[in-house]
Design an enzyme around this catalytic site. Structure first.
Site, PDB file in Angstrom:
ATOM      1  N   ASP A  27       0.834  -1.212   0.000  1.00 43.94           N
ATOM      2  CA  ASP A  27       0.000   0.000   0.000  1.00 43.94           C
ATOM      3  C   ASP A  27       0.867   1.259   0.000  1.00 43.94           C
ATOM      4  O   ASP A  27       1.991   1.260   0.493  1.00 43.94           O
ATOM      5  CB  ASP A  27      -0.915  -0.020   1.234  1.00 43.94           C
ATOM      6  CG  ASP A  27      -2.046   0.999   1.121  1.00 43.94           C
ATOM      7  OD1 ASP A  27      -2.403   1.378  -0.008  1.00 43.94           O
ATOM      8  OD2 ASP A  27      -2.562   1.410   2.173  1.00 43.94           O
ATOM      9  N   GLY A  30       0.009   5.593  -4.276  1.00 40.40           N
ATOM     10  CA  GLY A  30      -0.589   6.879  -4.635  1.00 40.40           C
ATOM     11  C   GLY A  30      -0.012   8.011  -3.804  1.00 40.40           C
ATOM     12  O   GLY A  30       0.374   9.070  -4.327  1.00 40.40           O
ATOM     13  N   ARG A  31       0.072   7.788  -2.489  1.00 40.34           N
ATOM     14  CA  ARG A  31       0.593   8.843  -1.609  1.00 40.34           C
ATOM     15  C   ARG A  31       2.079   9.080  -1.860  1.00 40.34           C
ATOM     16  O   ARG A  31       2.568  10.205  -1.789  1.00 40.34           O
ATOM     17  CB  ARG A  31       0.328   8.485  -0.136  1.00 40.34           C
ATOM     18  CG  ARG A  31      -1.107   8.781   0.277  1.00 40.34           C
ATOM     19  CD  ARG A  31      -1.470   8.100   1.552  1.00 40.34           C
ATOM     20  NE  ARG A  31      -1.618   6.657   1.370  1.00 40.34           N
ATOM     21  CZ  ARG A  31      -1.468   5.766   2.331  1.00 40.34           C
ATOM     22  NH1 ARG A  31      -1.153   6.151   3.549  1.00 40.34           N
ATOM     23  NH2 ARG A  31      -1.642   4.491   2.079  1.00 40.34           N
ATOM     24  N   ARG A  40      -0.509   9.502  -9.561  1.00 43.40           N
ATOM     25  CA  ARG A  40      -0.686   8.221  -8.862  1.00 43.40           C
ATOM     26  C   ARG A  40      -0.285   7.068  -9.775  1.00 43.40           C
ATOM     27  O   ARG A  40       0.233   6.049  -9.311  1.00 43.40           O
ATOM     28  CB  ARG A  40      -2.165   8.047  -8.467  1.00 43.40           C
ATOM     29  CG  ARG A  40      -2.657   8.961  -7.384  1.00 43.40           C
ATOM     30  CD  ARG A  40      -4.140   8.660  -7.086  1.00 43.40           C
ATOM     31  NE  ARG A  40      -4.344   7.270  -6.705  1.00 43.40           N
ATOM     32  CZ  ARG A  40      -4.236   6.818  -5.452  1.00 43.40           C
ATOM     33  NH1 ARG A  40      -3.936   7.635  -4.474  1.00 43.40           N
ATOM     34  NH2 ARG A  40      -4.432   5.534  -5.192  1.00 43.40           N
ATOM     35  N   SER A  72      -7.644  -5.270  -4.831  1.00 36.54           N
ATOM     36  CA  SER A  72      -8.676  -5.865  -3.977  1.00 36.54           C
ATOM     37  C   SER A  72     -10.035  -5.837  -4.672  1.00 36.54           C
ATOM     38  O   SER A  72     -10.249  -5.078  -5.634  1.00 36.54           O
ATOM     39  CB  SER A  72      -8.753  -5.120  -2.639  1.00 36.54           C
ATOM     40  OG  SER A  72      -9.480  -3.915  -2.797  1.00 36.54           O
ATOM     41  N   SER A  73     -10.951  -6.624  -4.120  1.00 39.41           N
ATOM     42  CA  SER A  73     -12.303  -6.651  -4.695  1.00 39.41           C
ATOM     43  C   SER A  73     -12.996  -5.299  -4.521  1.00 39.41           C
ATOM     44  O   SER A  73     -14.016  -5.042  -5.143  1.00 39.41           O
ATOM     45  CB  SER A  73     -13.128  -7.787  -4.059  1.00 39.41           C
ATOM     46  OG  SER A  73     -12.961  -7.812  -2.661  1.00 39.41           O
ATOM     47  N   ASN A  75     -11.189  -2.393  -4.952  1.00 35.32           N
ATOM     48  CA  ASN A  75     -10.438  -1.388  -5.719  1.00 35.32           C
ATOM     49  C   ASN A  75     -11.128  -0.969  -7.019  1.00 35.32           C
ATOM     50  O   ASN A  75     -10.733   0.007  -7.649  1.00 35.32           O
ATOM     51  CB  ASN A  75      -9.004  -1.868  -6.002  1.00 35.32           C
ATOM     52  CG  ASN A  75      -8.094  -1.824  -4.784  1.00 35.32           C
ATOM     53  OD1 ASN A  75      -7.191  -2.635  -4.636  1.00 35.32           O
ATOM     54  ND2 ASN A  75      -8.310  -0.861  -3.892  1.00 35.32           N
ATOM     55  N   ILE A 202      -6.567  -4.579   7.758  1.00 38.88           N
ATOM     56  CA  ILE A 202      -6.382  -5.764   6.895  1.00 38.88           C
ATOM     57  C   ILE A 202      -7.007  -5.540   5.525  1.00 38.88           C
ATOM     58  O   ILE A 202      -6.665  -6.219   4.558  1.00 38.88           O
ATOM     59  CB  ILE A 202      -6.993  -7.022   7.581  1.00 38.88           C
ATOM     60  CG1 ILE A 202      -6.384  -7.243   8.988  1.00 38.88           C
ATOM     61  CG2 ILE A 202      -6.820  -8.266   6.740  1.00 38.88           C
ATOM     62  CD1 ILE A 202      -4.916  -7.573   9.024  1.00 38.88           C
ATOM     63  N   SER A 203      -7.944  -4.585   5.426  1.00 32.78           N
ATOM     64  CA  SER A 203      -8.590  -4.243   4.151  1.00 32.78           C
ATOM     65  C   SER A 203      -9.045  -5.470   3.358  1.00 32.78           C
ATOM     66  O   SER A 203      -8.812  -5.573   2.150  1.00 32.78           O
ATOM     67  CB  SER A 203      -7.659  -3.367   3.295  1.00 32.78           C
ATOM     68  OG  SER A 203      -7.393  -2.145   3.946  1.00 32.78           O
TER      69      SER A 203
END
Ligand code: IPE
Ligand code: IPE
Ligand code: MG
Length: 256
Positions: A27, A30-31, A40, A72-73, A75, A202-203
Site C-alpha cells: 500500500d 498513490g501517496r 498516482r 482488492s475486490s 479497488n 487488513i482491508s
C-alpha cells in the site's frame, strides 16, 4: 534512491528464524507519488518495480511463499482511468516478468475472482501458471480482485454444494475442510504479514488465513519499501514468540 542493505543486517537476518510464507499488502503507491508531485499512475509503476526487488530478495533468503495483494475486490471503486492503468500494468508486468520468474525457478499462482478480468489478461495468467507450475524455488502468489470475504463465500458455496449432493455430512465440516476450499489451499498460512503505507488494517485481505500470522505495519510507502526495510521487518519477525494459544517454556525464574 533505495539504500543498499548493510552486510551486518543481512548476516543477522540470514542467521535468524525466517518466515516460510510472507504476505504483503503493498500500500501507499498513490501517496508516494503525491508527495513527489507526480501522478498516482507513476506511483503504481514504481510499485511494480519494487515487486521485482522484493521477489529477488525473498529468493535469496529461500523464503518458500510470497503472497502479494495487488488489487482488492473493493479497488474497482477507484476512478476508471486508475483501474484501467492498474490492469494495463498487470498485463505488461506479465509480459516482461514471466520468463524471468520461470528462469528463477519461481512458480506463479493467482488468487481472487479472475472472471471479472479481461479475456486477454485471464489468458496471460493461465499461460504463466501453466509455464511455471513445476518450479519449486519459490511460489509467488498474486491476489487480484481478491477479498477475504469473497474467498470465504466461495468456499462456503463449494461446501454447501458437497452437502447438497450428499458428498459431505454437516458434522464433517471442520476448519480444515473450510481451509481446503479457500483459494489459497494448499499453501500454508502466512507466517508473516507486512502492510506498507501506514494504515493499520487488513482491508479484506486473507481474513481466515491470518488467524495466527505475525503482523507488521510500517509507514514506508510501497515504492520505498526497499531491501533494507524488508530485512528490518524480517528482523522484527525473528524476535517474535509464536504461541498459537499454547505456552512456550520460558527459562525458569531464579528462586528467591
Ligand atoms: C496500493 O497503493 C496499490 C493498490 C491498491 C492497487 P494505493 O493506490 O492504495 O496507494 P495509496 O494508499 O492511495 O497511497
Ligand atoms: C489494500 O489497499 C489493497 C491493496 C494494496 C491491493 P487499499 O488502498 O485498497 O486499502 P484501503 O482502502 O486504504 O483500506
Ligand atoms: Mg491504499
Amino acid at each position: 534512491m533505495p539504500t543498499q542493505p548493510d552486510h551486518e543486517l543481512i548476516d543477522s537476518v540470514l542467521e535468524a528464524n525466517l518466515p516460510d510464507h510472507v504476505a504483503i499488502i503493498m500500500d501507499g503507491n498513490g501517496r508516494w507519488a503525491n508527495r513527489r508531485g507526480i501522478s498516482r499512475l507513476e506511483g503504481h509503476r514504481q510499485g511494480v518495480k519494487n515487486v521485482r526487488t522484493i521477489v529477488e530478495l525473498c529468493g535469496r533468503l529461500n523464503i518458500s511463499y510470497l503472497t502479494l495483494f495487488a488489487f482488492s475486490s473493493e479497488n474497482w471503486k477507484r476512478p476508471r482511468k486508475e483501474v484501467q492503468w492498474l490492469m494495463r500494468l498487470l498485463s505488461t508486468a506479465l509480459d516482461s516478468e514471466v520468463k524471468k520468474l520461470h528462469a528463477e525457478g519461481i512458480s506463479l499462482n493467482f488468487i481472487g475472482d479472475l472472471s471479472n478480468l479481461s479475456g486477454a489478461i485471464q489468458e496471460k495468467i493461465q499461460k504463466s501458471v501453466q509455464l511455471t507450475e513445476s518450479n519449486r524455488n519459490m511460489q509467488l502468489t498474486i491476489a487480484i480482485n481478491y477479498g477475504g470475504q469473497w474467498d470465504l463465500t466461495q468456499a462456503c458455496r463449494k461446501i454447501a454444494d458437497q452437502v447438497k449432493h450428499n458428498r459431505l455430512a454437516i458434522e464433517d465440516i471442520s476448519p480444515d475442510r473450510i481451509a481446503g476450499q479457500l483459494s489459497t489451499a494448499p499453501m500454508p498460512n502466512p507466517d508473516f504479514f507486512i502492510r506498507t503505507g501506514g494504515e493499520k488494517r487488513i482491508s479484506n485481505f486473507t481474513l481466515w488465513q491470518l488467524a495466527y500470522t505475525e503482523l507488521y505495519f510500517t509507514d514506508a510507502y510501497w515504492p520505498e519499501f526497499d531491501e533494507q526495510a524488508f530485512l528490518q521487518a524480517l528482523k522484527s519477525y525473528s524476535s517474535r514468540v509464536r504461541r498459537f494459544g499454547g505456552i512456550v517454556q520460558e527459562p525458569a525464574a531464579t528462586e528467591k
